[in-house]
Design a protein around this motif. Structure first.
Motif, PDB file in Angstrom:
ATOM      1  N   VAL A  54       0.869  -1.168   0.000  1.00 39.13           N
ATOM      2  CA  VAL A  54       0.000   0.000   0.000  1.00 39.13           C
ATOM      3  C   VAL A  54       0.909   1.222   0.000  1.00 39.13           C
ATOM      4  CG1 VAL A  54      -1.671   1.350   1.325  1.00 39.13           C
ATOM      5  CG2 VAL A  54      -1.927  -1.129   1.158  1.00 39.13           C
ATOM      6  N   VAL A  55       0.711   2.112  -0.954  1.00 38.16           N
ATOM      7  CA  VAL A  55       1.558   3.294  -1.063  1.00 38.16           C
ATOM      8  C   VAL A  55       0.927   4.441  -0.272  1.00 38.16           C
ATOM      9  CG1 VAL A  55       2.630   4.952  -2.628  1.00 38.16           C
ATOM     10  CG2 VAL A  55       2.378   2.554  -3.319  1.00 38.16           C
ATOM     11  N   ALA A  56       1.672   4.952   0.702  1.00 39.07           N
ATOM     12  CA  ALA A  56       1.192   6.063   1.532  1.00 39.07           C
ATOM     13  C   ALA A  56       1.070   7.331   0.696  1.00 39.07           C
ATOM     14  CB  ALA A  56       2.138   6.290   2.705  1.00 39.07           C
ATOM     15  N   ASP A  57       0.411   8.338   1.239  1.00 38.90           N
ATOM     16  CA  ASP A  57       0.151   9.555   0.463  1.00 38.90           C
ATOM     17  C   ASP A  57       1.405  10.339   0.115  1.00 38.90           C
ATOM     18  OD1 ASP A  57       0.710  10.659   2.953  1.00 38.90           O
ATOM     19  OD2 ASP A  57      -1.370  11.163   3.379  1.00 38.90           O
ATOM     20  N   ASP A  58       2.529  10.017   0.784  1.00 42.41           N
ATOM     21  CA  ASP A  58       3.785  10.674   0.425  1.00 42.41           C
ATOM     22  C   ASP A  58       4.706   9.751  -0.362  1.00 42.41           C
ATOM     23  OD1 ASP A  58       4.382   8.932   2.477  1.00 42.41           O
ATOM     24  OD2 ASP A  58       5.806  10.294   3.455  1.00 42.41           O
ATOM     25  N   GLY A  59       4.168   8.602  -0.802  1.00 45.00           N
ATOM     26  CA  GLY A  59       4.925   7.700  -1.657  1.00 45.00           C
ATOM     27  C   GLY A  59       5.651   6.577  -0.958  1.00 45.00           C
ATOM     28  N   VAL A  60       5.618   6.501   0.367  1.00 48.13           N
ATOM     29  CA  VAL A  60       6.304   5.432   1.099  1.00 48.13           C
ATOM     30  C   VAL A  60       5.532   4.121   0.941  1.00 48.13           C
ATOM     31  CG1 VAL A  60       6.986   4.597   3.378  1.00 48.13           C
ATOM     32  CG2 VAL A  60       7.367   6.988   2.762  1.00 48.13           C
ATOM     33  N   PRO A  61       6.188   3.040   0.484  1.00 44.60           N
ATOM     34  CA  PRO A  61       5.503   1.748   0.357  1.00 44.60           C
ATOM     35  C   PRO A  61       5.366   1.060   1.719  1.00 44.60           C
ATOM     36  CG  PRO A  61       7.781   1.534  -0.355  1.00 44.60           C
ATOM     37  CD  PRO A  61       7.572   2.992  -0.030  1.00 44.60           C
ATOM     38  N   LEU A  62       4.156   0.637   2.034  1.00 40.63           N
ATOM     39  CA  LEU A  62       3.881  -0.054   3.293  1.00 40.63           C
ATOM     40  C   LEU A  62       3.671  -1.542   3.034  1.00 40.63           C
ATOM     41  CD1 LEU A  62       1.325   2.518   4.781  1.00 40.63           C
ATOM     42  CD2 LEU A  62       3.803   2.415   5.203  1.00 40.63           C
ATOM     43  N   HIS A  63       4.389  -2.361   3.774  1.00 41.22           N
ATOM     44  CA  HIS A  63       4.266  -3.818   3.652  1.00 41.22           C
ATOM     45  C   HIS A  63       3.038  -4.291   4.429  1.00 41.22           C
ATOM     46  CE1 HIS A  63       5.638  -8.058   3.539  1.00 41.22           C
ATOM     47  NE2 HIS A  63       5.145  -8.108   4.772  1.00 41.22           N
ATOM     48  N   LEU A 111      -2.405  -7.081   8.909  1.00 44.93           N
ATOM     49  CA  LEU A 111      -1.235  -6.653   9.669  1.00 44.93           C
ATOM     50  C   LEU A 111      -0.302  -5.916   8.712  1.00 44.93           C
ATOM     51  CD1 LEU A 111      -1.777  -9.995  10.310  1.00 44.93           C
ATOM     52  CD2 LEU A 111      -0.586  -9.263  12.380  1.00 44.93           C
ATOM     53  N   TYR A 112       0.336  -4.862   9.191  1.00 45.46           N
ATOM     54  CA  TYR A 112       1.279  -4.152   8.334  1.00 45.46           C
ATOM     55  C   TYR A 112       2.412  -3.575   9.152  1.00 45.46           C
ATOM     56  CZ  TYR A 112      -0.842   0.373   9.724  1.00 45.46           C
ATOM     57  OH  TYR A 112      -1.301   1.468  10.430  1.00 45.46           O
ATOM     58  N   ASP A 113       3.540  -3.376   8.466  1.00 45.19           N
ATOM     59  CA  ASP A 113       4.688  -2.726   9.096  1.00 45.19           C
ATOM     60  C   ASP A 113       4.534  -1.218   8.941  1.00 45.19           C
ATOM     61  OD1 ASP A 113       6.008  -5.079   9.839  1.00 45.19           O
ATOM     62  OD2 ASP A 113       7.001  -5.269   7.900  1.00 45.19           O
ATOM     63  N   GLN A 114       4.608  -0.500  10.056  1.00 52.54           N
ATOM     64  CA  GLN A 114       4.545   0.948   9.969  1.00 52.54           C
ATOM     65  C   GLN A 114       5.771   1.486   9.210  1.00 52.54           C
ATOM     66  OE1 GLN A 114       2.050   3.095  12.115  1.00 52.54           O
ATOM     67  NE2 GLN A 114       2.301   2.150  14.125  1.00 52.54           N
ATOM     68  N   HIS A 117       9.675   0.785   9.477  1.00 51.34           N
ATOM     69  CA  HIS A 117       9.792  -0.396  10.320  1.00 51.34           C
ATOM     70  C   HIS A 117       9.613  -1.665   9.481  1.00 51.34           C
ATOM     71  CE1 HIS A 117       8.989   2.725  13.294  1.00 51.34           C
ATOM     72  NE2 HIS A 117       9.325   1.885  14.266  1.00 51.34           N
ATOM     73  N   GLY A 118      10.227  -2.742   9.936  1.00 53.56           N
ATOM     74  CA  GLY A 118      10.044  -4.026   9.264  1.00 53.56           C
ATOM     75  C   GLY A 118      10.383  -3.963   7.787  1.00 53.56           C
ATOM     76  N   ARG A 119       9.428  -4.410   6.959  1.00 55.61           N
ATOM     77  CA  ARG A 119       9.657  -4.488   5.514  1.00 55.61           C
ATOM     78  C   ARG A 119       9.101  -3.284   4.763  1.00 55.61           C
ATOM     79  NH1 ARG A 119       7.908  -8.504   8.141  1.00 55.61           N
ATOM     80  NH2 ARG A 119       8.979 -10.519   8.244  1.00 55.61           N
ATOM     81  N   SER A 120       8.577  -2.317   5.479  1.00 56.19           N
ATOM     82  CA  SER A 120       8.050  -1.117   4.822  1.00 56.19           C
ATOM     83  C   SER A 120       9.185  -0.176   4.426  1.00 56.19           C
ATOM     84  CB  SER A 120       7.064  -0.384   5.736  1.00 56.19           C
ATOM     85  OG  SER A 120       5.839  -1.088   5.812  1.00 56.19           O
ATOM     86  N   GLY A 121       8.857   0.740   3.508  1.00 49.48           N
ATOM     87  CA  GLY A 121       9.852   1.686   3.036  1.00 49.48           C
ATOM     88  C   GLY A 121      10.205   2.727   4.078  1.00 49.48           C
ATOM     89  N   ARG A 122      11.314   3.392   3.826  1.00 48.89           N
ATOM     90  CA  ARG A 122      11.843   4.377   4.759  1.00 48.89           C
ATOM     91  C   ARG A 122      11.159   5.725   4.571  1.00 48.89           C
ATOM     92  NH1 ARG A 122      16.720   5.247   7.579  1.00 48.89           N
ATOM     93  NH2 ARG A 122      16.261   7.039   8.912  1.00 48.89           N
TER      94      ARG A 122
END
Length: 350
Positions: A54-63, A111-114, A117-122
């Protein structure tokens, strides 16, 4: 006589339907109970589902991972809620091991990585805020749970994410969001240095702690080296600050592993957000749905007073205090926490 027979027939039908519904509910609850210790039978970190992004509104990919329920065999047709688990600071979605194992195949869980954190983008430093975490949660709901009732379960910083969502999207509560669990968390008044104990001395508070953490972040490679060298000491510190009572060594090692995998500069990015958090006056939306608040009485990160204050500010909420449990109560008292969540889900769909 004809009218009387009709009334009796309707009553009999209603009774039969009620009994059938009760039987279905009992059968389902028995399956839930049977799964409560499922987490003890599988290795930490081994529960997986196909990854979604899921791509956050600022472009960060969330796992994101979704566990779908097994087909129901009891004929029940009422839509069960999707339960969304939101993890805390310096952890990842695996911290929900015991809850995920208990509900796996029983309910639809997300479940998702914030971010960071975890496998989500920086995340960039300027977007490492509690408000942004609330926006991320809104995006996850929009993309992965576009319809149907939702129960939100947040631990520590994850609870703050839920509170931020309630602030920015109060219209979701009572409509889409039908239940909330806030575990070992707060809406403000947190002493920032407590979040990183014992990395930062307890004598440092407020802006002093922020400056120290910022300075350490600039030399994060050196800090990471010290973290690796000091792993035995870190394990002892994790035991003292994550748990309030004696737990199996593998619990401590698992939490310590999640902590050690979170880069120190990520910790530093989010650190200032805790000191400025003040949302106790913005909790009205949570009073419109069943809300359960839980915390251990020996929580050294978000002390029990924070949960008591949340309870006082959220009308109709339920407070559960776990005697002698620490911040990682979701592991330390996982069976009791799962029972609380059972009660919350039942109340949410009633």
């Amino acid at each position: 006589m004809r009218l009387r027979n009709a009334v009796l027939a309707i009553a009999a039908g209603a009774t039969g339907a009620a009994l059938a519904g009760a039987a279905a509910g009992v059968a389902h609850q028995r399956r839930v109970i049977a799964h409560r210790d499922a987490g003890e039978r599988v290795a930490f970190g081994s529960l997986r589902s196909p990854a979604l992004t899921v791509v956050a509104d600022d472009g960060v990919p969330l796992h994101v991972e979704v566990d779908e329920p097994a087909p129901r065999v009891d004929g029940a047709t009422a839509p069960a809620p999707t339960v969304v688990f939101v993890h805390g600071y310096a952890l990842n979605l695996d911290c929900w091991h015991f809850q995920r194992a208990a509900y796996r195949g029983q309910l639809r869980t997300v479940l998702y990585d914030q971010r960071s954190h975890g496998r989500s983008g920086r995340s960039t430093e300027e977007h490492a805020t509690i408000e942004q975490l609330g926006s991320d949660l809104a995006r996850v709901l929009e993309e992965v749970v576009p319809e149907g009732p939702v129960v939100l379960v947040g631990h520590s910083m994850g609870g703050m994410s839920v509170i931020a969502l309630a602030e920015s999207h109060p219209e979701l509560f009572g409509d889409r969001v039908v239940g909330v669990a806030l575990i070992s968390t707060t809406a403000g008044g947190l002493e920032p240095h407590r979040v990183l104990v014992p990395m930062v001395p307890r004598t440092l508070g407020g802006q002093v702690a922020v400056r120290v953490v910022a300075a350490l972040a600039r030399g994060h490679r050196v800090v990471e080296g010290f973290r690796r060298i000091g792993r035995p000491l870190a394990l002892v510190a994790t035991d003292q600050f994550a748990f309030g009572s004696d737990v199996p060594e593998r619990y401590v090692a698992f939490v310590d592993e999640m902590l050690s995998r979170t880069p120190f500069d990520v910790l530093a990015d989010f650190f200032p957000a805790f000191g400025g958090l003040d949302k106790f006056a913005l909790l009205d939306a949570l009073g419109t749905v069943p809300t359960t608040i839980a915390c251990g009485t020996k929580d050294r990160i978000t002390a029990i007073g924070h949960s008591r204050k949340l309870h006082a500010h959220i009308e109709g909420s339920r407070l559960e205090e776990f005697e002698d449990a620490g911040h990682m109560v979701i592991m330390e008292r996982h069976a009791a926490v799962n029972e609380l969540l059972d009660d919350l889900i039942e109340a949410a769909v009633a």
